[in-house]
Write an enzyme that holds these catalytic residues in place. Structure first.
Site, PDB file in Angstrom:
ATOM      1  N   TYR A 144      40.309  20.125  34.398  1.00  0.00           N
ATOM      2  CA  TYR A 144      41.646  20.710  34.458  1.00  0.00           C
ATOM      3  C   TYR A 144      41.734  21.628  35.660  1.00  0.00           C
ATOM      4  CZ  TYR A 144      45.815  23.314  32.989  1.00  0.00           C
ATOM      5  OH  TYR A 144      47.066  23.890  32.923  1.00  0.00           O
ATOM      6  N   ASP A 239      36.518  24.265  41.814  1.00  0.00           N
ATOM      7  CA  ASP A 239      37.469  25.010  40.999  1.00  0.00           C
ATOM      8  C   ASP A 239      36.660  25.912  40.068  1.00  0.00           C
ATOM      9  OD1 ASP A 239      39.197  26.028  39.168  1.00  0.00           O
ATOM     10  OD2 ASP A 239      40.143  24.124  38.629  1.00  0.00           O
ATOM     11  N   LYS A 267      41.439  33.726  36.068  1.00  0.00           N
ATOM     12  CA  LYS A 267      40.814  34.298  34.874  1.00  0.00           C
ATOM     13  C   LYS A 267      40.075  35.611  35.165  1.00  0.00           C
ATOM     14  CE  LYS A 267      41.325  30.103  32.375  1.00  0.00           C
ATOM     15  NZ  LYS A 267      41.221  28.718  32.761  1.00  0.00           N
TER      16      LYS A 267
HETATM   17  C1  LIG Z   1      42.433  27.874  33.426  1.00  0.00           C
HETATM   18  C2  LIG Z   1      42.091  26.962  34.520  1.00  0.00           C
HETATM   19  C3  LIG Z   1      42.992  26.647  35.547  1.00  0.00           C
HETATM   20  C4  LIG Z   1      44.432  27.102  35.520  1.00  0.00           C
HETATM   21  O1  LIG Z   1      44.573  28.468  35.599  1.00  0.00           O
HETATM   22  P1  LIG Z   1      45.967  29.143  35.101  1.00  0.00           P
HETATM   23  O2  LIG Z   1      45.789  30.595  35.440  1.00  0.00           O
HETATM   24  O3  LIG Z   1      46.067  28.858  33.651  1.00  0.00           O
HETATM   25  O4  LIG Z   1      47.054  28.511  35.877  1.00  0.00           O
HETATM   26  C5  LIG Z   1      42.545  25.891  36.599  1.00  0.00           C
HETATM   27  N1  LIG Z   1      41.281  25.428  36.640  1.00  0.00           N
HETATM   28  C6  LIG Z   1      40.391  25.700  35.672  1.00  0.00           C
HETATM   29  C7  LIG Z   1      39.002  25.190  35.806  1.00  0.00           C
HETATM   30  C8  LIG Z   1      40.770  26.458  34.574  1.00  0.00           C
HETATM   31  O5  LIG Z   1      39.875  26.667  33.584  1.00  0.00           O
END
Ligand SMILES: *Cc1c(COP(=O)(O)O)cnc(C)c1O
Length: 428
Positions: A144, A239, A267
């Protein structure tokens, strides 16, 4: 436990908010029941609107690595709020957090702050496309990267070469530039590159996957991606929205000693306020406006409240050199305890764990990619989830989520959790 007021609040929320929630993962669609409304939180605990106390294993999906309402972050936000919350002009604070982040993470010279992980990943891909002058990207099924169009592509059975949109609203034109690969499968990636020579701008990957449960990379997987990228003029995007400032000071690059070209954050870097960031070496970052041609902007980007929270969080992590070791030990202790009681109760399961990320999959076979993650028994998970909730333990209402261990958890909390899992798994 009683969830009367939560149920009432949810019924009211449903009238004015789609599904009653502002992010779908908060709904209880996969497990049944109604979401719990939180009133406050402190340390390792949530306090809901019915007066229940819950041990929290989600921690706002990652940011609260040092516990809820962590004093240095709260104080920093209160102090800054009195001085104005947004100017749309530069502040010294932005340079301070940027300099600290650059000093903690390997292989980055410059960083730009945005407001979410979604924005960070979306901007990183645009930057990679502008820099390489290529259009296509490779992403992995089950990873994601936020909800922007290019990433809402999932592997359907035949859709290995050309992605098919899995959300209405994502155009076929966008989907065709996102190629899908299987996590932990280098041969698959190699074949995609060979079929699209000189067309791929970037490979974006969760270097430790956390959005299909926790799935660490197989030995050689990330090294292989690095080599393929280097050999083919492709940028490697890590990411690290979930793993950054969680698995190590410098994230997965440091943990496995692998160099990424662009790194995305979110995060933890915001300490619980809306913050994302992307970073790279100077040559790549200077491609961004106003220095370069790739446009990216934000009215509230770098605002003082978000930067104050983020800076306080990074400073706390930076000054506590034992933190990542301590988190790892707590998580290992929890993992060993769960392993023991599930075995004793003859449950079919697999536990994946790395650092302070852990997930319990209800299938005995190894979980290494999206396909194997999807094999988990959801009926068992539902009983597990509701059983733990009854015990006062909150895990994510989905079998595909990692648990986030916070430093605020005590060994008593962990022991209580293990005993509760023993009790609940006898009812499967
Ligand atoms: C949570 C998450 C996102 C998205 O971040 P948001 O602040 O919710 O837009 C992107 N990549 C990873 C790996 C994530 O865990």
């Amino acid at each position: 436990m009683l969830y009367k007021r939560s149920s009432q609040l949810f019924a009211e929320a449903e009238k004015v908010i789609p599904g009653g929630v502002n992010s779908p993962v908060r709904a209880f669609k996969a497990v049944g029941g109604t979401p719990i409304f939180v009133k406050s939180a402190k340390g390792a605990y949530l306090y809901d609107e019915d007066g229940n106390r819950l041990i929290d294993y989600i921690n706002s999906w990652g940011p609260m690595i040092l516990g809820h309402a962590f004093e240095p972050v709260v104080q920093a936000v209160i102090e800054k709020a009195k001085l104005g919350t947004s100017f749309g002009m530069p502040t010294e604070l932005e340079t301070q957090i940027a300099a600290l982040a650059v000093s903690m993470v390997p292989n980055i010279d410059k960083i730009r702050f945005v407001n979410s992980g979604t924005e960070a990943c979306m901007s990183a891909v645009r930057l990679a496309r502008g820099f390489t002058k290529r259009d296509k990207i490779i992403k992995f099924a089950g990873c994601y990267h936020g909800h922007s169009d290019s990433f809402l592509i999932q592997a359907g059975s035949g859709a290995i070469t050309f992605g098919s949109p899995n959300s209405p609203g994502v155009t076929a034109g966008t989907a065709k530039d996102t190629l899908l690969a299987r996590y932990n499968d280098l041969e698959n990636v190699k074949a995609l590159i060979e079929a699209n020579i000189n067309e791929i701008a970037a490979i974006i990957v969760e270097p430790v996957a956390g959005n299909m449960g926790c799935i660490p990379p197989n030995k050689g997987f990330l090294e292989g991606l690095r080599q393929l990228c280097t050999d083919n003029g492709i940028l490697l995007i890590f990411d690290e929205v979930m793993t950054g400032f969680r698995l190590a000071r410098g994230g997965v690059q440091e943990l496995f000693n692998i160099t990424a070209d662009i790194v995305c954050f979110g995060k933890v870097i915001g300490g619980g306020l809306p913050v994302g960031a992307f970073a790279a070496r100077e040559e790549i970052m200077n491609y961004l406006a106003p220095l370069g041609p790739v446009y990216q902007a934000g009215t509230l980007s770098g605002n003082p409240l978000a930067m104050a929270a983020g800076l306080a969080m990074l400073q706390s992590l930076d000054s506590d050199r034992a933190i990542f070791q301590r988190l790892e030990e707590k998580t290992a202790y929890l993992g060993a305890g769960i392993d023991k009681v599930l075995k004793a109760n003859n449950v079919a399961f697999t536990i994946n764990r790395i650092g302070s990320m852990i997930s319990v999959h209800f299938d005995a076979a190894p979980v290494v990619d999206f396909q194997t993650a999807a094999k988990g028994d959801n009926e068992t998970f539902k009983k597990f989830f509701h059983g733990l909730l009854e015990e006062g333990i909150y895990i994510a209402p989905s079998a595909y989520e990692t648990w986030f261990i916070t430093d605020a958890l005590t060994y008593d909390d962990l022991d209580f959790t293990i005993r509760s899992i023993d009790k609940v798994s006898k009812t499967f």
